[in-house]
Write a protein that holds these residues in place. Sequence first.
Motif, PDB file in Angstrom:
ATOM      1  N   LYS A 265      50.434  15.574  37.279  1.00  0.00           N
ATOM      2  CA  LYS A 265      50.212  15.857  35.849  1.00  0.00           C
ATOM      3  C   LYS A 265      48.887  15.303  35.312  1.00  0.00           C
ATOM      4  O   LYS A 265      48.525  15.536  34.171  1.00  0.00           O
ATOM      5  CB  LYS A 265      51.364  15.253  35.009  1.00  0.00           C
ATOM      6  CG  LYS A 265      52.743  15.791  35.369  1.00  0.00           C
ATOM      7  CD  LYS A 265      52.927  17.227  34.891  1.00  0.00           C
ATOM      8  CE  LYS A 265      54.342  17.717  35.019  1.00  0.00           C
ATOM      9  NZ  LYS A 265      54.634  18.300  36.338  1.00  0.00           N
ATOM     10  N   TYR A 266      48.175  14.551  36.127  1.00  0.00           N
ATOM     11  CA  TYR A 266      46.899  13.990  35.657  1.00  0.00           C
ATOM     12  C   TYR A 266      45.825  15.070  35.643  1.00  0.00           C
ATOM     13  O   TYR A 266      45.798  15.938  36.517  1.00  0.00           O
ATOM     14  CB  TYR A 266      46.460  12.827  36.562  1.00  0.00           C
ATOM     15  CG  TYR A 266      47.252  11.566  36.325  1.00  0.00           C
ATOM     16  CD1 TYR A 266      46.774  10.563  35.486  1.00  0.00           C
ATOM     17  CD2 TYR A 266      48.497  11.388  36.916  1.00  0.00           C
ATOM     18  CE1 TYR A 266      47.513   9.411  35.252  1.00  0.00           C
ATOM     19  CE2 TYR A 266      49.245  10.243  36.690  1.00  0.00           C
ATOM     20  CZ  TYR A 266      48.748   9.258  35.864  1.00  0.00           C
ATOM     21  OH  TYR A 266      49.488   8.117  35.629  1.00  0.00           O
ATOM     22  N   PRO A 267      44.918  15.033  34.652  1.00  0.00           N
ATOM     23  CA  PRO A 267      43.831  16.025  34.645  1.00  0.00           C
ATOM     24  C   PRO A 267      42.846  15.759  35.794  1.00  0.00           C
ATOM     25  O   PRO A 267      42.736  14.626  36.272  1.00  0.00           O
ATOM     26  CB  PRO A 267      43.148  15.807  33.285  1.00  0.00           C
ATOM     27  CG  PRO A 267      43.542  14.442  32.847  1.00  0.00           C
ATOM     28  CD  PRO A 267      44.854  14.130  33.496  1.00  0.00           C
ATOM     29  N   GLU A 268      42.162  16.799  36.189  1.00  0.00           N
ATOM     30  CA  GLU A 268      41.256  16.695  37.345  1.00  0.00           C
ATOM     31  C   GLU A 268      40.228  15.578  37.201  1.00  0.00           C
ATOM     32  O   GLU A 268      39.900  14.902  38.182  1.00  0.00           O
ATOM     33  CB  GLU A 268      40.545  18.034  37.570  1.00  0.00           C
ATOM     34  CG  GLU A 268      39.705  18.054  38.821  1.00  0.00           C
ATOM     35  CD  GLU A 268      39.090  19.413  39.103  1.00  0.00           C
ATOM     36  OE1 GLU A 268      37.904  19.454  39.443  1.00  0.00           O
ATOM     37  OE2 GLU A 268      39.805  20.435  38.991  1.00  0.00           O
ATOM     38  N   GLU A 269      39.740  15.354  35.983  1.00  0.00           N
ATOM     39  CA  GLU A 269      38.704  14.310  35.828  1.00  0.00           C
ATOM     40  C   GLU A 269      39.239  12.897  36.099  1.00  0.00           C
ATOM     41  O   GLU A 269      38.476  11.957  36.303  1.00  0.00           O
ATOM     42  CB  GLU A 269      38.022  14.377  34.453  1.00  0.00           C
ATOM     43  CG  GLU A 269      38.929  14.200  33.263  1.00  0.00           C
ATOM     44  CD  GLU A 269      39.451  15.530  32.705  1.00  0.00           C
ATOM     45  OE1 GLU A 269      39.781  15.552  31.500  1.00  0.00           O
ATOM     46  OE2 GLU A 269      39.514  16.531  33.458  1.00  0.00           O
ATOM     47  N   ASN A 270      40.554  12.751  36.117  1.00  0.00           N
ATOM     48  CA  ASN A 270      41.148  11.449  36.446  1.00  0.00           C
ATOM     49  C   ASN A 270      41.480  11.304  37.937  1.00  0.00           C
ATOM     50  O   ASN A 270      42.028  10.291  38.360  1.00  0.00           O
ATOM     51  CB  ASN A 270      42.436  11.217  35.654  1.00  0.00           C
ATOM     52  CG  ASN A 270      42.179  11.052  34.166  1.00  0.00           C
ATOM     53  OD1 ASN A 270      42.972  11.485  33.354  1.00  0.00           O
ATOM     54  ND2 ASN A 270      41.058  10.441  33.808  1.00  0.00           N
ATOM     55  N   ILE A 271      41.181  12.354  38.683  1.00  0.00           N
ATOM     56  CA  ILE A 271      41.451  12.330  40.129  1.00  0.00           C
ATOM     57  C   ILE A 271      40.119  12.158  40.851  1.00  0.00           C
ATOM     58  O   ILE A 271      39.218  12.980  40.705  1.00  0.00           O
ATOM     59  CB  ILE A 271      42.132  13.651  40.568  1.00  0.00           C
ATOM     60  CG1 ILE A 271      43.481  13.827  39.849  1.00  0.00           C
ATOM     61  CG2 ILE A 271      42.313  13.702  42.079  1.00  0.00           C
ATOM     62  CD1 ILE A 271      44.540  12.777  40.157  1.00  0.00           C
ATOM     63  N   HIS A 272      40.011  11.075  41.606  1.00  0.00           N
ATOM     64  CA  HIS A 272      38.754  10.776  42.303  1.00  0.00           C
ATOM     65  C   HIS A 272      38.896  11.102  43.785  1.00  0.00           C
ATOM     66  O   HIS A 272      39.994  11.048  44.329  1.00  0.00           O
ATOM     67  CB  HIS A 272      38.374   9.309  42.083  1.00  0.00           C
ATOM     68  CG  HIS A 272      38.307   8.959  40.625  1.00  0.00           C
ATOM     69  ND1 HIS A 272      37.347   9.472  39.793  1.00  0.00           N
ATOM     70  CD2 HIS A 272      39.116   8.192  39.850  1.00  0.00           C
ATOM     71  CE1 HIS A 272      37.554   9.022  38.558  1.00  0.00           C
ATOM     72  NE2 HIS A 272      38.635   8.254  38.566  1.00  0.00           N
ATOM     73  N   SER A 273      37.775  11.435  44.411  1.00  0.00           N
ATOM     74  CA  SER A 273      37.851  11.889  45.803  1.00  0.00           C
ATOM     75  C   SER A 273      36.853  11.142  46.682  1.00  0.00           C
ATOM     76  O   SER A 273      36.225  11.716  47.562  1.00  0.00           O
ATOM     77  CB  SER A 273      37.618  13.401  45.867  1.00  0.00           C
ATOM     78  OG  SER A 273      36.530  13.768  45.034  1.00  0.00           O
ATOM     79  N   SER A 274      36.711   9.855  46.419  1.00  0.00           N
ATOM     80  CA  SER A 274      35.823   9.018  47.230  1.00  0.00           C
ATOM     81  C   SER A 274      36.506   8.659  48.550  1.00  0.00           C
ATOM     82  O   SER A 274      37.622   9.104  48.827  1.00  0.00           O
ATOM     83  CB  SER A 274      35.496   7.732  46.466  1.00  0.00           C
ATOM     84  OG  SER A 274      36.623   6.854  46.506  1.00  0.00           O
ATOM     85  N   GLY A 275      35.874   7.799  49.327  1.00  0.00           N
ATOM     86  CA  GLY A 275      36.446   7.363  50.598  1.00  0.00           C
ATOM     87  C   GLY A 275      37.410   6.192  50.470  1.00  0.00           C
ATOM     88  O   GLY A 275      37.889   5.661  51.478  1.00  0.00           O
ATOM     89  N   TYR A 276      37.715   5.796  49.231  1.00  0.00           N
ATOM     90  CA  TYR A 276      38.654   4.697  48.978  1.00  0.00           C
ATOM     91  C   TYR A 276      40.075   5.216  49.193  1.00  0.00           C
ATOM     92  O   TYR A 276      40.429   6.288  48.721  1.00  0.00           O
ATOM     93  CB  TYR A 276      38.432   4.206  47.550  1.00  0.00           C
ATOM     94  CG  TYR A 276      39.444   3.247  46.970  1.00  0.00           C
ATOM     95  CD1 TYR A 276      39.908   2.150  47.683  1.00  0.00           C
ATOM     96  CD2 TYR A 276      39.911   3.430  45.661  1.00  0.00           C
ATOM     97  CE1 TYR A 276      40.825   1.270  47.125  1.00  0.00           C
ATOM     98  CE2 TYR A 276      40.824   2.557  45.091  1.00  0.00           C
ATOM     99  CZ  TYR A 276      41.284   1.477  45.830  1.00  0.00           C
ATOM    100  OH  TYR A 276      42.194   0.605  45.270  1.00  0.00           O
ATOM    101  N   VAL A 277      40.895   4.452  49.905  1.00  0.00           N
ATOM    102  CA  VAL A 277      42.204   4.951  50.344  1.00  0.00           C
ATOM    103  C   VAL A 277      43.096   5.427  49.194  1.00  0.00           C
ATOM    104  O   VAL A 277      43.773   6.456  49.296  1.00  0.00           O
ATOM    105  CB  VAL A 277      42.938   3.906  51.233  1.00  0.00           C
ATOM    106  CG1 VAL A 277      43.385   2.688  50.450  1.00  0.00           C
ATOM    107  CG2 VAL A 277      44.113   4.551  51.971  1.00  0.00           C
TER     108      VAL A 277
END
Length: 319
Positions: free
Chosen positions: A223-235
């Motif tokens: 339910k979180y908006p895309e801008e709150n979803i991060h896609s870095s290399g952090y687990v």
Amino acid sequence: MKDKIESGLFGLAIGDALGVPVEFESRSYLKRNPVSEMIGFGTHHQPLGTWSDDSSLAFCLAESLCNGFDLSDIARNFVKWYSEELWTPHGRVFDIGIATRNAIHNIAKGHQPDLCGGFAEEDNGNGSLMRILPLAFYLKDEKDIEVIYQKVKDVSSITHAHFRSVLSCFIYVIYCLEILNGNDKTEAYTRMQNIVAEFLSDKKFNPGEIQLFDRILQHDISKYPEENIHSSGYVLDSLQASLWCFLNWNTYEGTVLKAVNLGEDTDTTAAITGGLAGIYYGIDNIPQKWISVLARKNDIDDLCERLSLKLKKRRNERH
């Protein structure tokens, strides 16, 4: 079980291969130039259908599980990948995380496998989460949650021993197990939340660490908006992004392309997502045009066959 192993491992490798050419590209760049097909070259200058260390290490784990569960053997396979090119797509290693490289040096020196990974807070890259999927197949009939946690912890700790990495792998494996048991993905998500909450309830783990997982365990990550979803290399970013893509898209193709187009650690986000989506949607729903160009597809097929035979034999011996 062969079809689940096949759809999971091919699902992982194809997600990985889709992401390899655009690894490190920003989300805004990929909004303007979205990946919609398997492409070659790009970031690592690799041919079409090339997967990275994510798939290599997952295959090394699967290869070891064909002989049963032996932590030293799994660790040795990781060293063989790095130094002898075991399970590389084209005979050489072109991508490796810092924590994984350090751990492999420790393994080669003869350290105890589950003490080779980094224990510090900064050692929480996604390098154990990206390769943990085959363990879910091995643990499919395991009823004891403590055994599941311990095995996940041991396998993660070969390269990533911090609690945050271990719990990320545990959440992912429990979710995979719920999917393997035939649950709808939303139902499986709720069940995973309940199972993990119950497991954590009587443990003396650091509450501050557990709180970091609130988005996944206490709320609904989808339910979180895309801008709150991060896609870095952090687990934790990788786990959140993968679950978010999987819960919000309804085809294998749409799910992995979304994961790639989130940007940054594109191959790993898509590999972790692709493993889940592969198991859920099945090999027949993975585009054939992507399977046909995948590096070493016959070898992957053979690996799936061997792992499924081993697990079938083990199941028969247990009953």
